[in-house]
Scaffold this motif. Sequence first.
Motif, PDB file in Angstrom:
ATOM      1  N   ALA A 145       0.829  -1.208   0.000  1.00 25.75           N
ATOM      2  CA  ALA A 145       0.000   0.000   0.000  1.00 25.75           C
ATOM      3  C   ALA A 145       0.861   1.254   0.000  1.00 25.75           C
ATOM      4  CB  ALA A 145      -0.926   0.009   1.213  1.00 25.75           C
ATOM      5  N   GLY A 146       0.658   2.095  -1.015  1.00 29.54           N
ATOM      6  CA  GLY A 146       1.328   3.379  -1.086  1.00 29.54           C
ATOM      7  C   GLY A 146       0.349   4.512  -0.844  1.00 29.54           C
ATOM      8  N   LEU A 147       0.732   5.714  -1.208  1.00 28.95           N
ATOM      9  CA  LEU A 147      -0.097   6.882  -0.921  1.00 28.95           C
ATOM     10  C   LEU A 147      -1.451   6.821  -1.617  1.00 28.95           C
ATOM     11  CD1 LEU A 147       2.576   9.729  -1.019  1.00 28.95           C
ATOM     12  CD2 LEU A 147       1.516   8.693   0.995  1.00 28.95           C
ATOM     13  N   GLN A 148      -1.502   6.283  -2.829  1.00 27.36           N
ATOM     14  CA  GLN A 148      -2.795   6.193  -3.510  1.00 27.36           C
ATOM     15  C   GLN A 148      -3.740   5.263  -2.759  1.00 27.36           C
ATOM     16  OE1 GLN A 148      -3.812   8.150  -5.701  1.00 27.36           O
ATOM     17  NE2 GLN A 148      -2.015   8.955  -6.764  1.00 27.36           N
ATOM     18  N   GLY A 156      -0.141  14.381   6.280  1.00 28.76           N
ATOM     19  CA  GLY A 156       0.004  15.482   5.332  1.00 28.76           C
ATOM     20  C   GLY A 156       0.410  15.030   3.945  1.00 28.76           C
ATOM     21  N   LEU A 157       0.941  13.818   3.819  1.00 25.54           N
ATOM     22  CA  LEU A 157       1.254  13.287   2.497  1.00 25.54           C
ATOM     23  C   LEU A 157       0.013  12.772   1.784  1.00 25.54           C
ATOM     24  CD1 LEU A 157       4.453  11.156   3.380  1.00 25.54           C
ATOM     25  CD2 LEU A 157       4.332  13.570   2.710  1.00 25.54           C
ATOM     26  N   THR A 158      -0.943  12.266   2.557  1.00 29.27           N
ATOM     27  CA  THR A 158      -2.148  11.639   2.002  1.00 29.27           C
ATOM     28  C   THR A 158      -3.282  12.625   1.763  1.00 29.27           C
ATOM     29  OG1 THR A 158      -1.626   9.540   3.099  1.00 29.27           O
ATOM     30  CG2 THR A 158      -3.908   9.882   2.441  1.00 29.27           C
ATOM     31  N   ALA A 159      -3.509  13.518   2.701  1.00 28.22           N
ATOM     32  CA  ALA A 159      -4.704  14.363   2.660  1.00 28.22           C
ATOM     33  C   ALA A 159      -4.853  15.172   1.373  1.00 28.22           C
ATOM     34  CB  ALA A 159      -4.720  15.285   3.877  1.00 28.22           C
ATOM     35  N   PRO A 160      -3.790  15.769   0.824  1.00 28.01           N
ATOM     36  CA  PRO A 160      -3.974  16.528  -0.418  1.00 28.01           C
ATOM     37  C   PRO A 160      -4.470  15.663  -1.572  1.00 28.01           C
ATOM     38  CG  PRO A 160      -1.894  17.096   0.621  1.00 28.01           C
ATOM     39  CD  PRO A 160      -2.412  15.894   1.343  1.00 28.01           C
ATOM     40  N   LEU A 161      -4.114  14.377  -1.592  1.00 28.80           N
ATOM     41  CA  LEU A 161      -4.593  13.478  -2.635  1.00 28.80           C
ATOM     42  C   LEU A 161      -6.096  13.296  -2.534  1.00 28.80           C
ATOM     43  CD1 LEU A 161      -1.487  12.893  -2.434  1.00 28.80           C
ATOM     44  CD2 LEU A 161      -2.018  10.539  -3.083  1.00 28.80           C
ATOM     45  N   VAL A 162      -6.597  13.278  -1.301  1.00 30.99           N
ATOM     46  CA  VAL A 162      -8.045  13.177  -1.083  1.00 30.99           C
ATOM     47  C   VAL A 162      -8.739  14.443  -1.565  1.00 30.99           C
ATOM     48  CG1 VAL A 162      -9.845  12.869   0.672  1.00 30.99           C
ATOM     49  CG2 VAL A 162      -7.665  11.628   0.885  1.00 30.99           C
ATOM     50  N   CYS A 163      -8.092  15.594  -1.331  1.00 31.19           N
ATOM     51  CA  CYS A 163      -8.670  16.871  -1.765  1.00 31.19           C
ATOM     52  C   CYS A 163      -8.802  16.960  -3.281  1.00 31.19           C
ATOM     53  CB  CYS A 163      -7.814  18.031  -1.255  1.00 31.19           C
ATOM     54  SG  CYS A 163      -7.805  18.227   0.532  1.00 31.19           S
ATOM     55  N   PHE A 177       6.731   6.118   1.984  1.00 29.25           N
ATOM     56  CA  PHE A 177       7.857   7.044   2.115  1.00 29.25           C
ATOM     57  C   PHE A 177       8.809   6.952   0.926  1.00 29.25           C
ATOM     58  CE2 PHE A 177       6.659   6.709   6.638  1.00 29.25           C
ATOM     59  CZ  PHE A 177       6.657   8.054   6.981  1.00 29.25           C
ATOM     60  N   ALA A 178       8.719   5.846   0.183  1.00 29.30           N
ATOM     61  CA  ALA A 178       9.686   5.609  -0.898  1.00 29.30           C
ATOM     62  C   ALA A 178       9.256   6.217  -2.226  1.00 29.30           C
ATOM     63  CB  ALA A 178       9.899   4.104  -1.071  1.00 29.30           C
ATOM     64  N   GLU A 179       7.965   6.431  -2.417  1.00 23.87           N
ATOM     65  CA  GLU A 179       7.477   6.880  -3.719  1.00 23.87           C
ATOM     66  C   GLU A 179       7.407   8.402  -3.798  1.00 23.87           C
ATOM     67  OE1 GLU A 179       3.821   4.669  -3.566  1.00 23.87           O
ATOM     68  OE2 GLU A 179       2.703   6.387  -2.823  1.00 23.87           O
ATOM     69  N   PRO A 180       7.617   8.983  -4.971  1.00 20.85           N
ATOM     70  CA  PRO A 180       7.498  10.435  -5.138  1.00 20.85           C
ATOM     71  C   PRO A 180       6.071  10.896  -4.866  1.00 20.85           C
ATOM     72  CG  PRO A 180       8.601   9.433  -7.026  1.00 20.85           C
ATOM     73  CD  PRO A 180       8.027   8.314  -6.226  1.00 20.85           C
TER      74      PRO A 180
END
Length: 230
Positions: free
Chosen positions: A43-46, A71-78, A159-162
Amino acid sequence: MATYTLVPGAGGQAWYWHRLVPELRKRGHEVVVVDLPAGDESAGLQEYADTVVKAIGDRTELILVAQSMGGLTAPLVCERLPIDLLVLLNAMVPVPGESGGAWWENTGQAQAMADQAIREGRTPSAEFDLEETFFHDVPPDVKAEALAKDEPPQSSTPFAEPWPLSTWPDTRTVFLQGRDDRLFPLDFQRRVVRERLGIPVDDMPGGHLLALSRPEELAERLEAYHVRPR
């Protein structure tokens, strides 16, 4: 009535928010608390964002609160849902293409943390001290309950993915920081947030785990953001 969706930091445990939830509900709001798939190496950020989006479902009047690594995940939800307000809480702020792993060196977090320790009369330690860093201002009974739990796993995958967005989402965003945070010191966050988001950092008493140490005061601050005119 708003719907508060609470996104935890590393370890992904919804339990982190358990003292804040009743405070928000007492103020008449619906609360969605998310467990992230932190122990899943695939599981990554997506996938983290998918988990949040699924938890929200078809709810509206959405306020998204993201703690630390959240803070890495929330903007993707937005980018995927009509979020009315994003509250970054002691959060990491990435830039496009930067991995969560690179964020630490890019921002100078280690030096900022060491400098903060010296200012407070503590000796910077080569070894990370969980209790000293995170639980110094958490009530003893809450601290004991947290430490009695098995340490939640956190995969290195997100943490590893851009960081995948090309720009910060066009969502009303505020930043709230504990002024006694030993992991992400206040002056450090002010600099990072100014450079990367161009917005001010609000602060309140407390360390990195504000939802555990000061849930009532945190709820009041969130409510003030909710009713603040745009």
